[in-house]
Design a protein around this motif. Structure first.
Motif, PDB file in Angstrom:
ATOM      1  N   GLY B  24       0.640  -1.404   0.023  1.00  0.00           N
ATOM      2  CA  GLY B  24      -0.107  -0.069   0.126  1.00  0.00           C
ATOM      3  C   GLY B  24       0.829   1.349  -0.057  1.00  0.00           C
ATOM      4  N   THR B  25       1.837   1.236   0.878  1.00  0.00           N
ATOM      5  CA  THR B  25       2.760   2.471   0.995  1.00  0.00           C
ATOM      6  C   THR B  25       3.350   2.716  -0.584  1.00  0.00           C
ATOM      7  OG1 THR B  25       3.263   2.064   3.274  1.00  0.00           O
ATOM      8  CG2 THR B  25       4.696   3.638   1.936  1.00  0.00           C
ATOM      9  N   SER B  31       1.075   6.639  -6.898  1.00  0.00           N
ATOM     10  CA  SER B  31      -0.178   7.283  -7.278  1.00  0.00           C
ATOM     11  C   SER B  31      -0.023   8.475  -6.928  1.00  0.00           C
ATOM     12  CB  SER B  31      -1.327   6.543  -6.597  1.00  0.00           C
ATOM     13  OG  SER B  31      -1.319   5.184  -6.717  1.00  0.00           O
ATOM     14  N   GLY B  32       0.194   9.019  -5.736  1.00  0.00           N
ATOM     15  CA  GLY B  32       0.404  10.363  -5.659  1.00  0.00           C
ATOM     16  C   GLY B  32       1.355  11.348  -6.411  1.00  0.00           C
ATOM     17  N   LEU B  33       2.428  10.719  -6.549  1.00  0.00           N
ATOM     18  CA  LEU B  33       3.411  11.400  -7.365  1.00  0.00           C
ATOM     19  C   LEU B  33       2.920  11.449  -9.048  1.00  0.00           C
ATOM     20  CD1 LEU B  33       6.650   9.843  -6.133  1.00  0.00           C
ATOM     21  CD2 LEU B  33       5.828  11.950  -5.546  1.00  0.00           C
ATOM     22  N   SER B 233       2.245  15.725  -2.556  1.00  0.00           N
ATOM     23  CA  SER B 233       1.163  14.958  -3.257  1.00  0.00           C
ATOM     24  C   SER B 233       1.465  13.440  -2.822  1.00  0.00           C
ATOM     25  CB  SER B 233       1.165  15.158  -4.551  1.00  0.00           C
ATOM     26  OG  SER B 233       0.306  14.376  -5.273  1.00  0.00           O
ATOM     27  N   GLY B 234       2.610  13.013  -2.945  1.00  0.00           N
ATOM     28  CA  GLY B 234       3.166  11.629  -2.838  1.00  0.00           C
ATOM     29  C   GLY B 234       2.794  11.196  -1.070  1.00  0.00           C
ATOM     30  N   LEU B 235       3.228  12.204  -0.271  1.00  0.00           N
ATOM     31  CA  LEU B 235       3.078  11.899   1.096  1.00  0.00           C
ATOM     32  C   LEU B 235       1.938  12.001   1.639  1.00  0.00           C
ATOM     33  CD1 LEU B 235       6.210  14.239   2.509  1.00  0.00           C
ATOM     34  CD2 LEU B 235       5.920  11.667   2.054  1.00  0.00           C
ATOM     35  N   LEU B 236       0.784  12.864   0.924  1.00  0.00           N
ATOM     36  CA  LEU B 236      -0.552  12.881   1.516  1.00  0.00           C
ATOM     37  C   LEU B 236      -1.536  11.604   0.862  1.00  0.00           C
ATOM     38  CD1 LEU B 236      -1.722  16.427   0.664  1.00  0.00           C
ATOM     39  CD2 LEU B 236      -1.347  15.796   2.862  1.00  0.00           C
ATOM     40  N   SER B 237      -0.988  11.078   0.026  1.00  0.00           N
ATOM     41  CA  SER B 237      -1.347   9.884  -0.628  1.00  0.00           C
ATOM     42  C   SER B 237      -0.983   8.683   0.228  1.00  0.00           C
ATOM     43  CB  SER B 237      -0.776   9.470  -1.995  1.00  0.00           C
ATOM     44  OG  SER B 237      -1.393   8.459  -2.493  1.00  0.00           O
ATOM     45  N   VAL B 238       0.310   8.699   0.582  1.00  0.00           N
ATOM     46  CA  VAL B 238       0.582   7.605   1.586  1.00  0.00           C
ATOM     47  C   VAL B 238      -0.256   7.694   3.063  1.00  0.00           C
ATOM     48  CG1 VAL B 238       2.580   6.645   3.119  1.00  0.00           C
ATOM     49  CG2 VAL B 238       2.692   7.295   0.614  1.00  0.00           C
ATOM     50  N   SER B 264      -9.256  10.205   2.000  1.00  0.00           N
ATOM     51  CA  SER B 264      -8.693  11.094   0.753  1.00  0.00           C
ATOM     52  C   SER B 264      -9.815  12.285   0.566  1.00  0.00           C
ATOM     53  CB  SER B 264      -8.477  10.381  -0.471  1.00  0.00           C
ATOM     54  OG  SER B 264      -9.496   9.878  -1.286  1.00  0.00           O
ATOM     55  N   THR B 265     -11.228  11.739   0.635  1.00  0.00           N
ATOM     56  CA  THR B 265     -12.232  12.766   0.255  1.00  0.00           C
ATOM     57  C   THR B 265     -12.306  13.648   1.275  1.00  0.00           C
ATOM     58  OG1 THR B 265     -13.320  10.932  -0.750  1.00  0.00           O
ATOM     59  CG2 THR B 265     -14.649  12.805  -0.325  1.00  0.00           C
ATOM     60  N   VAL B 266     -12.050  13.508   2.614  1.00  0.00           N
ATOM     61  CA  VAL B 266     -12.323  14.210   3.859  1.00  0.00           C
ATOM     62  C   VAL B 266     -11.094  15.191   3.754  1.00  0.00           C
ATOM     63  CG1 VAL B 266     -12.040  14.228   6.433  1.00  0.00           C
ATOM     64  CG2 VAL B 266     -13.547  12.843   5.425  1.00  0.00           C
ATOM     65  N   LEU B 267      -9.904  14.373   3.505  1.00  0.00           N
ATOM     66  CA  LEU B 267      -8.650  15.335   3.225  1.00  0.00           C
ATOM     67  C   LEU B 267      -8.599  16.580   2.024  1.00  0.00           C
ATOM     68  CD1 LEU B 267      -5.024  15.613   3.631  1.00  0.00           C
ATOM     69  CD2 LEU B 267      -5.415  14.547   1.480  1.00  0.00           C
ATOM     70  N   TYR B 268      -9.193  16.101   0.962  1.00  0.00           N
ATOM     71  CA  TYR B 268      -9.312  17.019   0.022  1.00  0.00           C
ATOM     72  C   TYR B 268     -10.366  18.139   0.252  1.00  0.00           C
ATOM     73  CZ  TYR B 268     -10.354  19.466  -4.440  1.00  0.00           C
ATOM     74  OH  TYR B 268     -10.481  20.220  -5.549  1.00  0.00           O
ATOM     75  N   ALA B 269     -11.653  17.771   0.875  1.00  0.00           N
ATOM     76  CA  ALA B 269     -12.743  18.632   1.135  1.00  0.00           C
ATOM     77  C   ALA B 269     -12.024  19.645   2.315  1.00  0.00           C
ATOM     78  CB  ALA B 269     -13.648  17.831   1.682  1.00  0.00           C
TER      79      ALA B 269
END
Ligand SMILES: Nc1ncnc2c1ncn2[C@@H]1O[C@H](COP(=O)(O)OP(=O)(O)O)[C@@H](O)[C@H]1O
Ligand SMILES: [Mg+2]
Lengths: 268, 291
Positions: B24-25, B31-33, B233-238, B264-269
């Protein structure tokens, strides 16, 4: 004195159609040259040919003593464009920096790790940003800068490698009258102080008319080149554009072109 | 109820959690990058289309009786290349992409039908796994394969990153400066395809956007420095993946793909809310500055 740009009976065809042919001209170091002509006549194509992005279909061209496309590191380019998307969240400085090393593979090392090369790169970015007077907004996302601000930042990007030739495609397009005057003056200053030859495509010749050394008119599949006093006459322009155009002198004795097609439609 | 520290230690002691975190990591970081450039280039729709391809490719492989991963990667990379070669940038061919990929999804259903009628067990769990992911069920060997593929793709992306940034922001000038813009487009979409294939193993073909679009979009709202945004972006995805896995572990009733997506939805919102409320002057100035 060697020419920065030399075309000898050059021709270009795009998608099998000849855009212009039999074009012979010379641009000397440090000259300020305007390229004028109606829409779709091949002005942008001429600049792309200089950069080696569009091949010649006939004749010959020498750019900075070499073949087109082989010396692009010594040419600053500002393509014809619309503004950046307002949502582009990348700073102006970063856009300018890409002009310096954006073609290198890999990623830049962060701050301190980049060492003296990194420091020199940052200093060079600051230097050109100061040169174009963009310091106040270079740290803002480029999408949120006005058209004139974006244009100055892009000129800084084009200047960052210290080019010998600047190739600018309608840099005054979509600017208001004040910005047209100040960006024109900026380009003239760069041209004179750094001895950079400038090839500038313009719709409306008036803002740059006082600074020009040479004018290239593209029309009817060919080109005419000469100093502004010779080319910018009512008869020549009327013939080239195929519509009545007057050339007047204002009180300061400067030439003003009246009735030029597109000039008003384009600058809302 | 034990305290959170022992709970966490206990969780990390579980092999299935270790596998999930290893795979996953690396997948989330990839995915984030990659997503940073997907969002920057306005190719979210093409990325979405590739997730449909991932679904159809995986089921085609199952129907043909070959390794599911082979189908995933072959289909997504090939279609990514083709999309790039067709010049699938921006909205120009939205209708074409949309229609083609609805059909691709239909193909997936077709392969599913073949697979379920021909396999003795009539196993539709595979379908569910492809659609919605199975990170908590990933085997040790699958986890390490996924991690190595992710590392390889990240290395490739790092090599391409700077010219790709130039080509994304300023294609004409990049091309004049010698950046192979026409090569980078298809190559990047092939990487997006491979990323979609990777991510659909973790969170499923339908949900991979939780890691491919939301964290990069959040990062781009938080910083306007491209390289900071790229790393963030990579770190937030992790981070989304880790929180999602922890929550799913603590509340076993919740499917892990759901908890990752929700994070991820909560993070973006949250980021949208914070950046809009905290910097209203900033947005207003931007609005006024436009010609
Ligand atoms: N990629 C292309 N494919 C086909 N025709 C083109 C292409 N680019 C330009 N043209 C044609 O070449 C001509 C010259 O274009 P351009 O150099 O952009 O003109 P200008 O800059 O003078 O307005 C136009 O008639 C245009 O339609
Ligand atoms: Mg043009």
């Amino acid at each position: 004195m060697s020419a920065v740009l030399e075309l000898d009976r050059a021709a270009v065809a795009v998608a099998g159609r000849t855009i212009w042919s039999g074009v012979s001209l010379q641009v000397q170091a440090g000259e300020f040259v305007a390229i004028l002509g109606p829409n779709g006549v091949g002005k942008s194509t001429l600049l792309k040919a200089v950069l080696g992005l569009t091949p010649l279909s006939g004749g010959a061209m020498t750019v900075l003593g070499d073949r087109p496309g082989h010396v692009n590191g010594r040419i600053g380019y500002l393509p014809q464009r619309r503004a950046f998307d307002p949502n582009t969240r990348v700073r102006g400085v970063d856009i300018v920096r890409l002009g310096l090393d954006g073609d290198r593979w890999g990623v830049p090392l962060p701050g301190r790790l980049a060492g003296s090369a990194g420091r020199r790169a940052r200093e060079r970015v600051e230097e050109v940003i100061a040169l174009v007077g963009a310091g106040a907004y270079a740290g803002r996302p480029i999408g949120q800068c006005s058209g004139g601000e974006q244009q100055r930042l892009l000129i800084a990007q084009a200047l960052i490698r210290g080019p010998e030739l600047l190739v600018l495609d309608e840099p005054l397009d979509s600017l208001d009258v004040t910005n047209q005057a100040s960006v024109s003056a900026l380009i003239r200053d760069v041209c004179r102080s750094q001895n950079v030859a400038v090839l500038l495509v313009a719709h409306d010749v008036n803002p740059i008319l006082p600074y020009l050394d040479q004018v290239i008119y593209l029309a009817h599949g060919g080109a005419v080149m000469g100093p502004p006093e010779e080319v910018i006459t009512a008869d020549t322009l009327t013939m080239l554009y195929g519509t009545p155009i007057d050339v007047l002198r204002d009180r300061a004795g400067r030439l003003v072109v009246v009735g030029q097609p597109d000039a008003h439609a384009e600058h809302r | 109820m034990s305290d959170p520290i022992t709970g966490l230690a206990h969780m990390l002691g579980q092999p299935f959690i270790q596998h999930a975190l290893v795979a996953g990591t690396s997948i989330a970081l990839l995915s984030g990058l990659v997503g940073y450039f997907v969002v920057l280039r306005g190719q979210v729709f093409a990325g979405d289309a590739l997730s449909h391809v991932a679904y159809a490719g995986a089921l085609a492989a199952l129907a043909a009786g070959v390794d599911l991963r082979f189908g995933l990667f072959a289909a997504t990379i090939a279609v990514g290349l083709v999309l790039g070669l067709l010049g699938g940038r921006r909205a120009a061919d939205d209708v074409v992409i949309g229609t083609a990929f609805a059909w691709v999804l239909g193909l997936g259903v077709f392969f599913l039908a073949i697979y379920t009628t021909h396999s003795a067990t009539g196993n539709s769990a595979a379908n569910v796994n492809v659609l919605f992911g199975s990170i908590l069920g990933i085997s040790a060997s699958a986890a390490s394969t996924a991690a190595w593929i992710a590392v390889g793709l990240i290395a490739l992306l790092l090599v391409l990153a700077r010219p790709l940034l130039f080509a994304s922001l300023d294609p004409d000038v990049a091309r004049a400066s010698g950046v192979p813009v026409r090569l980078l487009g298809p190559l990047f979409l092939a990487i997006v395809g491979a990323t979609a294939a990777e991510a659909s193993q973790a969170i499923g073909a339908l949900l991979l956007f939780g890691l491919l679009a939301a964290p990069p979009a959040a990062a781009q709202r938080l910083t306007d420095r491209p390289w900071r945004g790229f790393v963030l972006s990579g770190l937030l995805s992790v981070l989304c993946l880790w929180i999602g896995v922890c929550v799913a572990y603590a509340a076993p009733k919740l499917p892990v793909s759901f908890t990752i997506m929700t994070t991820s939805t909560v993070l973006y919102a949250g980021v949208v809310l914070v950046t809009t409320v905290r910097w209203p002057a900033f947005s207003r100035r931007g609005g006024a500055a436009r010609p």
